[in-house]
Design a protein around this motif. Structure first.
Motif, PDB file in Angstrom:
ATOM      1  N   PHE A  68      61.012  -6.451 -28.050  1.00 37.16           N
ATOM      2  CA  PHE A  68      60.828  -7.468 -27.008  1.00 37.16           C
ATOM      3  C   PHE A  68      59.784  -7.008 -26.010  1.00 37.16           C
ATOM      4  CE2 PHE A  68      64.693 -10.281 -27.410  1.00 37.16           C
ATOM      5  CZ  PHE A  68      63.968 -11.447 -27.308  1.00 37.16           C
ATOM      6  N   ASN A  69      59.933  -5.754 -25.566  1.00 37.02           N
ATOM      7  CA  ASN A  69      58.956  -5.181 -24.632  1.00 37.02           C
ATOM      8  C   ASN A  69      57.554  -5.245 -25.216  1.00 37.02           C
ATOM      9  OD1 ASN A  69      60.625  -4.542 -22.575  1.00 37.02           O
ATOM     10  ND2 ASN A  69      60.786  -2.355 -23.049  1.00 37.02           N
ATOM     11  N   ALA A  70      57.434  -4.819 -26.485  1.00 36.88           N
ATOM     12  CA  ALA A  70      56.119  -4.781 -27.132  1.00 36.88           C
ATOM     13  C   ALA A  70      55.494  -6.174 -27.118  1.00 36.88           C
ATOM     14  CB  ALA A  70      56.250  -4.248 -28.552  1.00 36.88           C
ATOM     15  N   VAL A  71      56.313  -7.181 -27.461  1.00 32.87           N
ATOM     16  CA  VAL A  71      55.795  -8.550 -27.496  1.00 32.87           C
ATOM     17  C   VAL A  71      55.483  -9.047 -26.082  1.00 32.87           C
ATOM     18  CG1 VAL A  71      56.406 -10.952 -28.018  1.00 32.87           C
ATOM     19  CG2 VAL A  71      56.903  -9.137 -29.679  1.00 32.87           C
ATOM     20  N   LYS A  72      56.394  -8.724 -25.152  1.00 28.54           N
ATOM     21  CA  LYS A  72      56.248  -9.213 -23.776  1.00 28.54           C
ATOM     22  C   LYS A  72      54.961  -8.698 -23.132  1.00 28.54           C
ATOM     23  CE  LYS A  72      59.466  -7.853 -20.832  1.00 28.54           C
ATOM     24  NZ  LYS A  72      60.795  -7.831 -20.230  1.00 28.54           N
ATOM     25  N   TYR A  73      54.660  -7.414 -23.370  1.00 31.37           N
ATOM     26  CA  TYR A  73      53.511  -6.812 -22.691  1.00 31.37           C
ATOM     27  C   TYR A  73      52.249  -6.803 -23.549  1.00 31.37           C
ATOM     28  CZ  TYR A  73      57.028  -5.536 -19.296  1.00 31.37           C
ATOM     29  OH  TYR A  73      58.024  -5.585 -18.365  1.00 31.37           O
ATOM     30  N   THR A  74      52.276  -7.566 -24.645  1.00 23.93           N
ATOM     31  CA  THR A  74      51.068  -7.666 -25.459  1.00 23.93           C
ATOM     32  C   THR A  74      50.466  -9.057 -25.260  1.00 23.93           C
ATOM     33  OG1 THR A  74      51.900  -6.116 -27.089  1.00 23.93           O
ATOM     34  CG2 THR A  74      50.174  -7.606 -27.838  1.00 23.93           C
ATOM     35  N   PRO A  75      49.193  -9.108 -24.925  1.00 23.79           N
ATOM     36  CA  PRO A  75      48.555 -10.403 -24.688  1.00 23.79           C
ATOM     37  C   PRO A  75      48.469 -11.228 -25.973  1.00 23.79           C
ATOM     38  CG  PRO A  75      47.188  -8.582 -23.876  1.00 23.79           C
ATOM     39  CD  PRO A  75      48.282  -7.975 -24.682  1.00 23.79           C
ATOM     40  N   GLU A  76      48.185 -12.509 -25.830  1.00 24.26           N
ATOM     41  CA  GLU A  76      48.110 -13.418 -26.974  1.00 24.26           C
ATOM     42  C   GLU A  76      47.142 -12.891 -28.027  1.00 24.26           C
ATOM     43  OE1 GLU A  76      47.902 -17.484 -26.632  1.00 24.26           O
ATOM     44  OE2 GLU A  76      49.495 -17.640 -25.132  1.00 24.26           O
ATOM     45  N   GLY A  77      47.546 -13.086 -29.291  1.00 21.39           N
ATOM     46  CA  GLY A  77      46.674 -12.681 -30.393  1.00 21.39           C
ATOM     47  C   GLY A  77      46.743 -11.201 -30.718  1.00 21.39           C
ATOM     48  N   GLY A  78      47.604 -10.464 -30.024  1.00 17.52           N
ATOM     49  CA  GLY A  78      47.700  -9.023 -30.268  1.00 17.52           C
ATOM     50  C   GLY A  78      48.546  -8.676 -31.480  1.00 17.52           C
ATOM     51  N   LYS A  79      48.797  -7.366 -31.620  1.00 21.15           N
ATOM     52  CA  LYS A  79      49.562  -6.920 -32.786  1.00 21.15           C
ATOM     53  C   LYS A  79      50.689  -5.989 -32.373  1.00 21.15           C
ATOM     54  CE  LYS A  79      46.120  -7.177 -36.401  1.00 21.15           C
ATOM     55  NZ  LYS A  79      44.831  -6.585 -36.703  1.00 21.15           N
ATOM     56  N   VAL A  80      51.817  -6.120 -33.073  1.00 19.98           N
ATOM     57  CA  VAL A  80      52.926  -5.195 -32.892  1.00 19.98           C
ATOM     58  C   VAL A  80      53.314  -4.714 -34.280  1.00 19.98           C
ATOM     59  CG1 VAL A  80      55.347  -4.968 -32.221  1.00 19.98           C
ATOM     60  CG2 VAL A  80      53.787  -6.315 -30.800  1.00 19.98           C
ATOM     61  N   SER A  81      53.373  -3.402 -34.486  1.00 23.32           N
ATOM     62  CA  SER A  81      53.782  -2.936 -35.815  1.00 23.32           C
ATOM     63  C   SER A  81      54.908  -1.926 -35.681  1.00 23.32           C
ATOM     64  CB  SER A  81      52.600  -2.329 -36.559  1.00 23.32           C
ATOM     65  OG  SER A  81      52.207  -1.144 -35.924  1.00 23.32           O
ATOM     66  N   MET A  82      55.789  -1.994 -36.663  1.00 23.48           N
ATOM     67  CA  MET A  82      56.959  -1.138 -36.626  1.00 23.48           C
ATOM     68  C   MET A  82      57.063  -0.390 -37.938  1.00 23.48           C
ATOM     69  SD  MET A  82      60.739  -2.522 -36.185  1.00 23.48           S
ATOM     70  CE  MET A  82      62.029  -1.536 -35.537  1.00 23.48           C
ATOM     71  N   THR A  83      57.259   0.931 -37.866  1.00 26.15           N
ATOM     72  CA  THR A  83      57.482   1.687 -39.097  1.00 26.15           C
ATOM     73  C   THR A  83      58.791   2.449 -38.985  1.00 26.15           C
ATOM     74  OG1 THR A  83      56.149   3.471 -38.194  1.00 26.15           O
ATOM     75  CG2 THR A  83      55.060   2.045 -39.763  1.00 26.15           C
ATOM     76  N   VAL A  84      59.501   2.505 -40.097  1.00 27.80           N
ATOM     77  CA  VAL A  84      60.747   3.264 -40.157  1.00 27.80           C
ATOM     78  C   VAL A  84      60.588   4.232 -41.322  1.00 27.80           C
ATOM     79  CG1 VAL A  84      63.248   3.125 -40.348  1.00 27.80           C
ATOM     80  CG2 VAL A  84      61.974   1.217 -39.350  1.00 27.80           C
ATOM     81  N   ALA A  85      60.584   5.525 -41.016  1.00 29.10           N
ATOM     82  CA  ALA A  85      60.312   6.513 -42.062  1.00 29.10           C
ATOM     83  C   ALA A  85      61.272   7.681 -41.975  1.00 29.10           C
ATOM     84  CB  ALA A  85      58.875   7.014 -41.920  1.00 29.10           C
ATOM     85  N   GLU A  86      61.450   8.366 -43.101  1.00 30.24           N
ATOM     86  CA  GLU A  86      62.299   9.555 -43.101  1.00 30.24           C
ATOM     87  C   GLU A  86      61.477  10.756 -42.691  1.00 30.24           C
ATOM     88  OE1 GLU A  86      64.646   8.918 -47.094  1.00 30.24           O
ATOM     89  OE2 GLU A  86      65.419  10.609 -45.927  1.00 30.24           O
ATOM     90  N   GLU A  87      62.074  11.587 -41.851  1.00 28.47           N
ATOM     91  CA  GLU A  87      61.394  12.826 -41.473  1.00 28.47           C
ATOM     92  C   GLU A  87      62.431  13.927 -41.445  1.00 28.47           C
ATOM     93  OE1 GLU A  87      59.041  12.810 -37.875  1.00 28.47           O
ATOM     94  OE2 GLU A  87      57.710  11.303 -38.745  1.00 28.47           O
ATOM     95  N   GLY A  88      62.560  14.618 -42.564  1.00 31.39           N
ATOM     96  CA  GLY A  88      63.558  15.683 -42.654  1.00 31.39           C
ATOM     97  C   GLY A  88      64.951  15.126 -42.490  1.00 31.39           C
TER      98      GLY A  88
END
Lengths: 448, 131
Positions: free
Chosen positions: A345-365
């Protein structure tokens, strides 16, 4: 508290002694070999190598015992681990005496090594135990060299190293033992005095810390009570306003609707703030979380779905990449989902129109690492260290969204840390912000 | 003809709207601005008989600074200011009415938020010079 160190650090010290002993065994074997072969010093090599072997076996047994007692998340009692340490030091004294005996007795400068044991016992154990160990060292070493001098025990000459016959000169033996005894007792006296001082200081810190925690809990209870009361009033106001807005008590003019709408919107915002504060405070007051295995993937998809509409309205592209191996992890699904939703929500709220939000979920040890990158307005440098503080809001965040609670990230931090993970924020090199947090894959990892 | 012209400078649109409704109802002509710079623009464009100013806008002392600026300018120092504050206790600002003091708050009156409509009307009436 009798010991300077807590049980866990005592365990670490016990392991440390075991490790040191591996080194000592190696050194003993090498020294025997070198002295025998290359320095033409005559040694009772077979006896010394036998002692090294004995030490090796004893160290293996100790190591296994320690491993057995500390298996998994077990924490051995302070008493037990204390006695293990005492036993180790006592056994080491006996073996050191034997080594010195077979390698020249009083003529062998390795008798200085007794000092190490005195320092160890003084730091790790109580005062009386330290003096007891000093006394046993004096009796063991003194007894052996005296018996050697009297001819009761055989003396192993260090031919090629020390003058022959020194061990049998009463004045030398007496003088040496006198200095030896004084040295050991003084070392114990000095080291235990300093440790005692540290112990008192440490107790002071522990008490102060406990007091602070107690005060903090009181504050939290106070906030909980307060917000709870306010929430009651707010809920009543909100309900009444909703009845008016919905025309249930008669029609309103446009202007009337507008004013009531404004009141209602503000009530809703205040309610959101109060609810967030309640949630955060409750979280701080609860003890252990209810850790059940849940599907992280589902939580991620739910969170993504929750921000979809908002993102579409601002033409923000939200992408995600989830490692196929990411599966169930232990934790409270509701809390994790809320944290994910908060961050998105924060990422979307503080990103201006036409921007990008990307999320990655990865294993690390042993951990799952969740990263959320946006192309938003970014966080000013001076605000970065504070964003996880309660009520803190960066100036540009305030300008973008006037009525944020300033509690979302504080809540996220609580949730992540209570699960045994960590949360971080970074400024992207070009534009926007990256939030990263980790969650342990197993319960054991979360407790480590 | 109106009772007088009032400029409201407050960054809270709901508060502004509520005061506008109350004051307009009594026949005052209302102009409004959401911050200091917009306030200055409105001031130049349309000289008011009274300014209602919020203390805490973008910064916690924005209103405070604007009021000093106005009271030290030859052009605007005659316009009375009614200062609104919800933060007197929180900021620990110690308002004093004497010029020259560091804590000098150069306003004619100030009121704590929330302001009751009748109190607002009473203060406004007392501050606007009767023509």
């Amino acid at each position: 508290m009798e010991n300077l160190l807590k049980s866990t650090s005592l365990v670490q010290r016990a392991y440390w002694l075991v490790r040191l002993r591996w080194v000592a065994i190696g050194m003993l074997a090498i020294a025997t070999f070198v002295a025998d072969r290359f320095m033409s010093i005559e040694l009772a090599s077979s006896a010394l190598l036998t002692l090294a072997a004995l030490l090796l076996v004893y160290n293996f047994v100790l190591y296994d015992l320690l491993r057995y007692w500390t298996w998994g998340d077990k924490e051995p009692s302070e008493r037990r681990i204390g006695w293990v340490l005492t036993f180790q030091i006592s056994a080491d004294l006996v073996i050191l005496t034997a080594i010195v005996h077979f390698s020249g007795g009083i003529e062998n400068p390795f008798s200085f090594f007794f000092v190490f044991h005195m320092i160890l016992v003084s730091v790790l154990r109580s005062k009386w135990q330290s003096y007891l160990q000093a006394t046993s060292a004096v009796i063991l070493f003194g007894g052996v060299v005296t018996l050697e001098g009297l001819g009761v025990l055989p003396h192993y000459d260090l031919v090629g190293f020390a003058a022959h016959g020194l061990y049998a000169k009463p004045i030398f033996v007496f003088g040496f033992l006198f200095v030896f005894t004084v040295t050991l007792y003084l070392v114990v006296y000095m080291t235990t005095s300093i440790s005692e001082q540290l112990r008192v200081q440490q107790d002071g810190y522990a008490r102060a810390n406990a007091l602070l925690e107690e005060k903090d809990q009181l504050k939290n209870q106070y906030v909980l009570r307060l917000t709870h009361d306010i929430k009651g009033h707010l809920a009543a106001i909100q309900s009444c306003l909703e009845i008016v807005i919905n025309g249930m008590v008669g029609p309103l003019t446009d202007k009337q609707t507008d004013m009531v709408d404004r009141a209602h919107r503000r009530t809703v915002k205040c309610m959101a703030f109060i609810t967030a504060l309640l949630k955060l405070t409750r979280m701080k007051l609860t003890g252990q979380l209810e850790m059940e295995r849940f599907s992280l993937k589902n939580c991620v998809f739910n969170a993504l779905a929750a921000v979809q509409t908002g993102a579409r309205n601002k033409s923000i592209e939200v992408t995600h990449a989830i490692d196929s191996s990411v599966d169930e992890i232990p934790g409270e699904a509701v809390l994790i989902e809320e944290t994910l939703t908060n961050l998105l929500f924060n990422a979307v709220k503080y990103t201006p129109e036409g921007g990008k939000v990307s999320m990655t979920v990865a294993e690390e040890g042993a951990f799952i690492c969740v990263t959320i990158v946006d192309t938003g307005i970014g966080i000013p440098d001076e605000a970065l260290p504070h964003v996880f503080e309660e009520f803190y809001r960066a100036t540009n965040a305030r300008a973008t969204e006037r009525d944020g609670t300033g509690l979302g990230l504080a809540f996220a931090k609580q949730v992540v840390e209570r699960h045994g993970g960590q949360i971080q924020v970074q400024k992207n090199p070009e534009i926007g912000t990256t939030f990263t947090f980790t969650l342990p894959k197993t319960l054991a990892a979360s407790l480590a | 003809m109106g009772q007088g012209r009032i400029l409201i400078i407050d960054d809270d649109p709901d508060i502004t709207e509520a005061m506008t409704v109350v004051l307009a109802h009594k026949g005052y002509e209302i102009d409004s601005a959401a911050d200091s710079s917009e306030g200055m623009e409105r001031l130049k464009a349309n000289r008011p008989d009274l300014i209602i100013l919020d203390v805490m806008m973008r910064t916690s002392q924005e209103g405070f600074e604007l009021s000093r600026k106005l009271k030290t300018s030859a052009e605007y120092k005659e316009i009375p200011i009614l200062m609104l504050t919800a933060v007197k206790d929180k900021t620990g600002l110690d308002f004093k009415a004497t010029a020259g003091d560091d804590a000098w708050l150069p306003v004619e009156e100030f009121l704590d938020k929330p302001v009751k409509p009748d109190v607002l009307l009473e203060k406004v009436a007392s501050l606007i010079p009767k023509s």
